[in-house]
Design a protein around this motif. Structure first.
Motif, PDB file in Angstrom:
ATOM      1  N   UNK A   1       0.847  -1.190   0.000  1.00  0.00           N
ATOM      2  CA  UNK A   1       0.000   0.000   0.000  1.00  0.00           C
ATOM      3  C   UNK A   1       0.887   1.247   0.000  1.00  0.00           C
ATOM      4  N   UNK A   2       0.528   2.202  -0.875  1.00  0.00           N
ATOM      5  CA  UNK A   2       1.275   3.451  -1.010  1.00  0.00           C
ATOM      6  C   UNK A   2       0.307   4.625  -0.994  1.00  0.00           C
ATOM      7  N   UNK A   3       0.789   5.761  -0.513  1.00  0.00           N
ATOM      8  CA  UNK A   3      -0.007   6.979  -0.463  1.00  0.00           C
ATOM      9  C   UNK A   3       0.866   8.138  -0.950  1.00  0.00           C
ATOM     10  N   UNK A   4       0.306   8.979  -1.811  1.00  0.00           N
ATOM     11  CA  UNK A   4       1.040  10.153  -2.293  1.00  0.00           C
ATOM     12  C   UNK A   4       0.034  11.257  -2.609  1.00  0.00           C
ATOM     13  N   UNK A   5       0.458  12.506  -2.396  1.00  0.00           N
ATOM     14  CA  UNK A   5      -0.371  13.631  -2.834  1.00  0.00           C
ATOM     15  C   UNK A   5       0.418  14.448  -3.837  1.00  0.00           C
TER      16      UNK A   5
END
Length: 155
Positions: free
Chosen positions: A110-114
């Motif tokens: 799982x990855x998160x980026x803005x």
């Protein structure tokens, strides 16, 4: 320009839309977010694609995250919004942590980026940071800020 949050997973999400008042039982009814929710939109619109997120999260199922107030939290929100809204934001982030942990337990990365809407960001510019969900403590005492252009990998 506005920011777009993205979630990348190596396994597709089984469910992509959640109402907070259904998944967070102790949410304050008279605080902002109670009637809100979070949605992981798999059909990326052109401005989302134009960020270059497909190159950054190559090999992942990519979802644009849609929620009213975003995923950052600052302690000053207790005065800026209200105590109950700030508490609901903390509960939302704790729910997100549990949600991400559940995806990891199912065998997904799982990855998160803005990123800025419509502005391409090169994969070479991406900073990386690992977050251990079992050691990630979320409370209203400190700020929780996800930096623009940093790819957060969860373990």
């Amino acid at each position: 320009m506005s920011l777009i949050w993205f979630l990348g997973t190596t396994r597709p999400l089984a469910h992509t839309e959640y109402k907070f008042n259904d998944v967070i039982p102790d949410m304050y009814e008279d605080g902002m977010l109670y009637n809100d929710g979070i949605r992981f939109e798999g059909n990326l619109w052109p401005d989302a694609v134009a960020t270059g997120v497909r190159k950054i999260l190559k090999g992942c199922h990519i979802y644009a995250i849609q929620t009213t107030l975003g995923l950052d939290y600052e302690a000053r929100y207790r005065q800026a919004y209200s105590f109950k809204t700030a508490e609901n934001m903390i509960k939302m982030l704790n729910w997100l942590k549990d949600f991400i942990s559940a995806q990891i337990k199912k065998g997904s990365e799982v990855y998160l980026i803005k990123l800025w809407q419509g502005r391409e960001f090169s994969p070479k510019e991406v900073k990386r940071e690992e977050v251990h969900t079992n050691a990630w403590f979320i409370s209203g005492d400190g700020d929780i800020i996800f930096e623009y252009g940093t790819l957060y990998g969860f373990a």
